[in-house]
Motif scaffolding. Structure first.
Motif, mmCIF file in Angstrom:
data_model
loop_
_atom_site.group_PDB
_atom_site.id
_atom_site.type_symbol
_atom_site.label_atom_id
_atom_site.label_comp_id
_atom_site.label_asym_id
_atom_site.label_seq_id
_atom_site.Cartn_x
_atom_site.Cartn_y
_atom_site.Cartn_z
ATOM 1 N N LYS A 306 17.675 4.144 -22.531
ATOM 2 C CA LYS A 306 16.402 3.679 -21.977
ATOM 3 C C LYS A 306 16.488 3.736 -20.460
ATOM 4 C CE LYS A 306 15.645 0.435 -25.784
ATOM 5 N NZ LYS A 306 15.450 -0.987 -26.157
ATOM 6 N N THR A 330 17.764 10.378 -23.538
ATOM 7 C CA THR A 330 17.284 11.061 -24.741
ATOM 8 C C THR A 330 16.638 10.141 -25.761
ATOM 9 O OG1 THR A 330 19.480 10.845 -25.738
ATOM 10 C CG2 THR A 330 19.019 12.866 -24.507
ATOM 11 N N THR A 332 14.207 7.549 -24.817
ATOM 12 C CA THR A 332 13.070 6.813 -24.284
ATOM 13 C C THR A 332 12.146 7.766 -23.533
ATOM 14 O OG1 THR A 332 12.446 4.874 -22.979
ATOM 15 C CG2 THR A 332 14.157 6.265 -22.079
ATOM 16 N N PRO A 333 10.837 7.550 -23.574
ATOM 17 C CA PRO A 333 9.908 8.425 -22.850
ATOM 18 C C PRO A 333 10.059 8.261 -21.333
ATOM 19 C CG PRO A 333 8.781 7.163 -24.569
ATOM 20 C CD PRO A 333 10.132 6.560 -24.415
ATOM 21 N N ASP A 335 8.022 9.551 -17.458
ATOM 22 C CA ASP A 335 6.896 10.248 -16.857
ATOM 23 C C ASP A 335 7.345 10.889 -15.547
ATOM 24 O OD1 ASP A 335 6.798 8.308 -14.789
ATOM 25 O OD2 ASP A 335 5.335 7.088 -15.878
ATOM 26 N N THR A 354 15.878 14.874 -20.722
ATOM 27 C CA THR A 354 14.929 13.827 -21.088
ATOM 28 C C THR A 354 14.112 14.265 -22.305
ATOM 29 O OG1 THR A 354 13.030 14.623 -19.808
ATOM 30 C CG2 THR A 354 14.642 13.252 -18.636
ATOM 31 N N LEU A 355 13.380 13.305 -22.859
ATOM 32 C CA LEU A 355 12.336 13.653 -23.805
ATOM 33 C C LEU A 355 11.207 14.341 -23.040
ATOM 34 C CD1 LEU A 355 12.171 10.389 -25.960
ATOM 35 C CD2 LEU A 355 13.322 12.533 -26.517
ATOM 36 N N PRO A 357 8.296 14.990 -20.886
ATOM 37 C CA PRO A 357 7.696 14.048 -19.931
ATOM 38 C C PRO A 357 6.179 13.993 -20.030
ATOM 39 C CG PRO A 357 8.181 16.122 -18.846
ATOM 40 C CD PRO A 357 8.713 16.250 -20.254
ATOM 41 N N LYS A 358 5.646 12.841 -19.654
ATOM 42 C CA LYS A 358 4.200 12.672 -19.508
ATOM 43 C C LYS A 358 3.876 12.639 -18.019
ATOM 44 C CE LYS A 358 3.562 10.005 -23.778
ATOM 45 N NZ LYS A 358 2.677 10.995 -24.432
ATOM 46 N N SER A 393 11.520 18.731 -26.614
ATOM 47 C CA SER A 393 10.105 18.792 -26.970
ATOM 48 C C SER A 393 9.938 18.820 -28.472
ATOM 49 C CB SER A 393 9.468 20.040 -26.352
ATOM 50 O OG SER A 393 10.143 21.207 -26.815
ATOM 51 N N ARG A 397 3.627 18.873 -29.612
ATOM 52 C CA ARG A 397 3.275 18.458 -28.267
ATOM 53 C C ARG A 397 2.377 19.476 -27.573
ATOM 54 N NH1 ARG A 397 5.629 14.713 -25.103
ATOM 55 N NH2 ARG A 397 3.870 15.327 -23.814
#
Length: 457
Positions: A306, A330, A332-333, A335, A354-355, A357-358, A393, A397
């Motif tokens: 996280k 890996t 937690t989301p 941005d 990362t996951l 990103p937003k 990804s 998505r």
């Protein structure tokens, strides 16, 4: 198996033979009937086929007389590694012949092949490397490792339970411990937790005195600092997953002290994922311990489940975290603004995972139309060493948001030129990346941003 195309060929300088066996699980009757039991060669493999396989391998030996290392892997039609137990006896026999007939063999690397269930491993002596990955580490494998303690240089064991690992240093004959005087690379991995509380194995023992590279991708298998003992002056790299028991052992035994590891140029640390029977480590304690270690030895790679505010706030308190070069987030989301914050507090960061990103909430007064100008003015240059962003990804998505975040980071980071997704999504990602780079807000930067496309082919 025909060697006709190679008649007259000779490869006297060849030393390594890599064998890849491809099978189709949908068509392979052996796999369809596999129920967990292991058929023997005599049950479903005719004697003449055994002889044919042996002749084939002897011909290989004639062509490549200097071969001293064989590596076998079994892949399905999707090129995924699989167990050999369900394959035809023909494939199993071929594997054994490859290992058994090469009398100069120095490496036992069958991948996920349980050859121990089919043949006696007694002939395998004076090995320099053993790389074995299978759920059940049978007594034959332990005995094979014990027979080769004086020559082993590399040992990589992935097994079902931790007690299989602890048995590798126990000498049943003398009730003492075994020493590996030549071992310089050691990797442990166990899929499940211990069945009983771990106790110190051999207090004061130094089984790995010349260890230079250590990887612990499991719960720590010993009740004391056995693995770390006596090799601090030699250790060059360390990659380990942490939980409460290991942190306790490292602290109580003062494994890391100032100047204790003069050759250690990189430590990779991750938080051990929650597994059955394994005590987990809370996030703040985990980061604080990493920071403590970082004040004594260099932490180059750091994995976190996280991000929250914990890493950012603790990084400002613990300056030792600023030396992190590789970071994995890996679970937690994130941005775009999280990424920029990380790049500010981790100036040496070069590799980020990362996951997907937003974009996140835009600052007041900022729209997507003037976002490129805002990023350039507010953040550039940042992360001057940042080069690679690995994005996890998912096929469902919308890649437009991922591409937009990647391009904006490229505007702010002068040396960033590579972001990757899953291979299955590479084409969709590249198409959206090219579309974003050529869009109105980025046209003046297009020549520089096109370098991102060269690494997505």
């Amino acid at each position: 198996m025909s060697m006709a195309p190679f008649d007259g060929c000779s490869f006297p300088l060849a030393r390594v033979l890599i064998v890849t066996l491809y099978i189709n699980p949908k068509d392979d009757s052996a796999l369809e009937r596999y129920d967990g039991s292991v058929p023997t060669i005599s049950e479903d493999y005719p004697a003449e086929a055994v002889a044919s396989t042996a002749a084939f391998v002897r011909r290989l030996k004639q062509m490549m007389p200097g071969i001293n290392e064989v590596d076998v892997e079994v892949l399905d039609e999707q090129h995924e590694k699989i167990l050999l137990e369900g394959c035809s006896a023909h494939d199993r026999e071929l594997c054994w012949q490859l290992f058994g007939l090469l009398d100069s063999l120095v490496a036992f690397t069958p991948g996920r092949v349980s050859l121990v269930k089919y043949r006696d491993l007694e002939p395998l002596r004076s090995l320099m490397r053993i790389d074995y990955s299978v759920g059940d580490c049978a007594d034959e494998i332990v005995s094979m490792v014990h027979r080769n303690t004086q020559t082993l240089q590399v040992l990589s064991i992935s097994v079902g339970r931790l007690e299989h690992i602890t048995s590798l240093i126990s000498d049943k004959g003398t009730s003492g411990y075994l020493e590996y005087p030549c071992l310089h690379m050691l990797k442990f991995n166990a899929y499940w937790g211990p069945t009983a509380p771990k106790k110190p194995a051999f207090p004061g023992a130094i089984p790995f005195p010349h260890l230079r590279h250590l990887t612990l991708w499991s719960d720590y298998p010993f009740g004391d600092d056995t693995v770390f003992r006596g090799n601090a002056a030699m250790l060059v790299t360390l990659d380990m997953e942490l939980n409460k028991p290991l942190v306790t052992i490292l602290c109580e035994n003062e494994v890391f002290t100032p100047n204790s590891h003069p050759k250690l140029h990189g430590v990779a640390i991750d938080l051990l994922e929650k597994r059955e029977l394994l005590p987990t480590l809370d996030l703040v304690s985990y980061i604080s311990f990493v920071a403590t270690v970082g004040s004594k030895v260099p932490v180059r790679q750091f994995g976190m489940p996280k991000i929250g505010g914990a890493l950012l706030s603790l990084t400002s308190v613990h300056a030792s975290l600023a030396c992190i070069q590789v970071l994995a987030l890996t679970r937690t989301p994130v941005d775009l603004w999280d990424v920029f914050s990380l790049l500010k507090v981790l100036p040496l960061l070069s590799d980020l995972t990362t996951l997907a990103p937003k974009l996140g909430k835009l600052p007041i007064g900022i729209t997507k139309a003037n976002l490129p100008d805002h990023v350039t003015l507010a953040y550039a240059p940042v992360g001057v060493r940042f080069r690679y962003w690995r994005v996890y990804s998912y096929s469902f998505r919308d890649f437009s948001e991922i591409a937009l975040c990647v391009v904006l980071v490229a505007l702010a980071c002068p040396n960033f030129d590579y972001a990757s997704t899953r291979p299955a999504d590479a084409r969709r990602y590249r198409d959206m990346l090219e579309k974003t780079i050529c869009s109105k807000g980025f046209r003046e930067h297009t020549p520089r941003l096109r370098r991102l496309l060269f690494h997505t082919l």
